[in-house]
Design a protein around this motif. Structure first.
Motif, PDB file in Angstrom:
ATOM      1  N   SER A 118      63.465  -2.204 -87.189  1.00  0.00           N
ATOM      2  CA  SER A 118      63.977  -3.328 -87.981  1.00  0.00           C
ATOM      3  C   SER A 118      63.856  -4.665 -87.264  1.00  0.00           C
ATOM      4  CB  SER A 118      65.424  -3.076 -88.412  1.00  0.00           C
ATOM      5  OG  SER A 118      66.270  -2.942 -87.286  1.00  0.00           O
ATOM      6  N   GLY A 119      64.190  -4.721 -85.988  1.00  0.00           N
ATOM      7  CA  GLY A 119      64.103  -5.980 -85.252  1.00  0.00           C
ATOM      8  C   GLY A 119      62.689  -6.497 -85.161  1.00  0.00           C
ATOM      9  N   ALA A 120      61.745  -5.614 -84.882  1.00  0.00           N
ATOM     10  CA  ALA A 120      60.336  -6.013 -84.807  1.00  0.00           C
ATOM     11  C   ALA A 120      59.855  -6.510 -86.165  1.00  0.00           C
ATOM     12  CB  ALA A 120      59.476  -4.845 -84.326  1.00  0.00           C
ATOM     13  N   ILE A 121      60.271  -5.840 -87.223  1.00  0.00           N
ATOM     14  CA  ILE A 121      59.866  -6.251 -88.567  1.00  0.00           C
ATOM     15  C   ILE A 121      60.452  -7.622 -88.897  1.00  0.00           C
ATOM     16  CG2 ILE A 121      60.005  -5.701 -91.031  1.00  0.00           C
ATOM     17  CD1 ILE A 121      60.058  -2.689 -90.140  1.00  0.00           C
ATOM     18  N   LEU A 122      61.731  -7.842 -88.575  1.00  0.00           N
ATOM     19  CA  LEU A 122      62.341  -9.147 -88.826  1.00  0.00           C
ATOM     20  C   LEU A 122      61.583 -10.254 -88.104  1.00  0.00           C
ATOM     21  CD1 LEU A 122      66.171  -8.367 -88.570  1.00  0.00           C
ATOM     22  CD2 LEU A 122      64.826  -8.766 -90.653  1.00  0.00           C
ATOM     23  N   LEU A 123      61.245 -10.019 -86.840  1.00  0.00           N
ATOM     24  CA  LEU A 123      60.532 -11.041 -86.064  1.00  0.00           C
ATOM     25  C   LEU A 123      59.128 -11.277 -86.615  1.00  0.00           C
ATOM     26  CD1 LEU A 123      61.768 -10.053 -82.507  1.00  0.00           C
ATOM     27  CD2 LEU A 123      62.398 -12.101 -83.820  1.00  0.00           C
ATOM     28  N   TYR A 124      58.462 -10.211 -87.018  1.00  0.00           N
ATOM     29  CA  TYR A 124      57.137 -10.339 -87.636  1.00  0.00           C
ATOM     30  C   TYR A 124      57.204 -11.204 -88.893  1.00  0.00           C
ATOM     31  CZ  TYR A 124      53.194  -8.936 -90.611  1.00  0.00           C
ATOM     32  OH  TYR A 124      52.122  -8.938 -91.467  1.00  0.00           O
ATOM     33  N   LEU A 125      58.172 -10.911 -89.756  1.00  0.00           N
ATOM     34  CA  LEU A 125      58.307 -11.662 -91.004  1.00  0.00           C
ATOM     35  C   LEU A 125      58.641 -13.131 -90.730  1.00  0.00           C
ATOM     36  CD1 LEU A 125      60.248  -9.012 -93.115  1.00  0.00           C
ATOM     37  CD2 LEU A 125      57.840  -9.697 -93.397  1.00  0.00           C
ATOM     38  N   ALA A 126      59.531 -13.371 -89.770  1.00  0.00           N
ATOM     39  CA  ALA A 126      59.884 -14.750 -89.422  1.00  0.00           C
ATOM     40  C   ALA A 126      58.656 -15.499 -88.911  1.00  0.00           C
ATOM     41  CB  ALA A 126      61.005 -14.765 -88.391  1.00  0.00           C
ATOM     42  N   GLU A 127      57.860 -14.848 -88.083  1.00  0.00           N
ATOM     43  CA  GLU A 127      56.641 -15.471 -87.550  1.00  0.00           C
ATOM     44  C   GLU A 127      55.619 -15.695 -88.667  1.00  0.00           C
ATOM     45  OE1 GLU A 127      54.118 -17.109 -84.734  1.00  0.00           O
ATOM     46  OE2 GLU A 127      55.994 -16.165 -84.107  1.00  0.00           O
TER      47      GLU A 127
END
Length: 188
Positions: free
Chosen positions: A65-74
């Motif tokens: 989840s954290g990696a996905i959140l950061l990917y989406l934010a980027e």
């Protein structure tokens, strides 16, 4: 279209919440975790760990989840430009997924860690409505979801931490939060 894989009650709702906040179209692929759909070869090809959430965005797959959140934010231009500010975003998301979640949800840690974690958050939130520059960001999705899950799942109350309690209330009052977290079957 981006596909988000998750279970009926899973950390996929964190990613779904952020996707809805961003207004990004996606398809929610509901896996029957009780039937073991997350352990079938089709899903293990997406996430060999057999856990949700996971996304497929074109030819790109990502889990955690954290990696996905950061990917989406980027991807959607929601990260600050400077490496220092970006690192603070990473710090908060990693804090949510490791320190905060482990401190609140792992029973062996809870009694010792919860007061330390919530006291520190209380001090920070006493002077800030949100965790980054006083505006709602991906870090609020990460931290806010852990805190709201603790309230829902552990029946944790934050009466001793009024700024944290107010922050949790602020997260829960977001229209998108209510839409995603209030649904028995996550769909967009």
């Amino acid at each position: 279209m981006l596909k988000l894989y998750g279970g009926k009650i899973s950390r996929a709702t964190i990613v779904q919440w952020y996707l809805e906040e961003l207004g990004i179209p996606y398809e929610f692929v509901l896996l029957d975790m009780q039937a073991g759909e997350h352990r079938q070869p089709e899903f293990l090809a997406i996430n060999p760990m057999g856990k949700v959430p996971a996304i497929v965005d074109g030819d790109f797959t990502l889990w955690e989840s954290g990696a996905i959140l950061l990917y989406l934010a980027e991807k959607y231009g929601k990260l600050p430009q400077s490496i220092e500010e970006k690192s603070i975003v990473y710090q908060w998301v990693l804090f949510a997924n490791s320190s905060l979640a482990t401190g609140l949800f792992v029973e062996a840690n809870r009694e010792r860690e919860t007061p330390k974690l919530l006291s520190a958050l209380e001090q920070f939130l006493a002077n800030n409505s949100y965790l980054m520059n006083n505006e709602f960001t991906v870090v609020d999705v990460a931290v806010g979801s852990v805190l709201t899950f603790a309230q829902f799942m552990l029946k944790m109350n934050f009466n001793e931490y009024p700024a944290v309690a107010e922050y949790v209330k602020r997260m829960m009052e977001r229209p998108v939060f209510a839409k995603v977290m209030g649904q028995p079957n996550p769909t967009n």
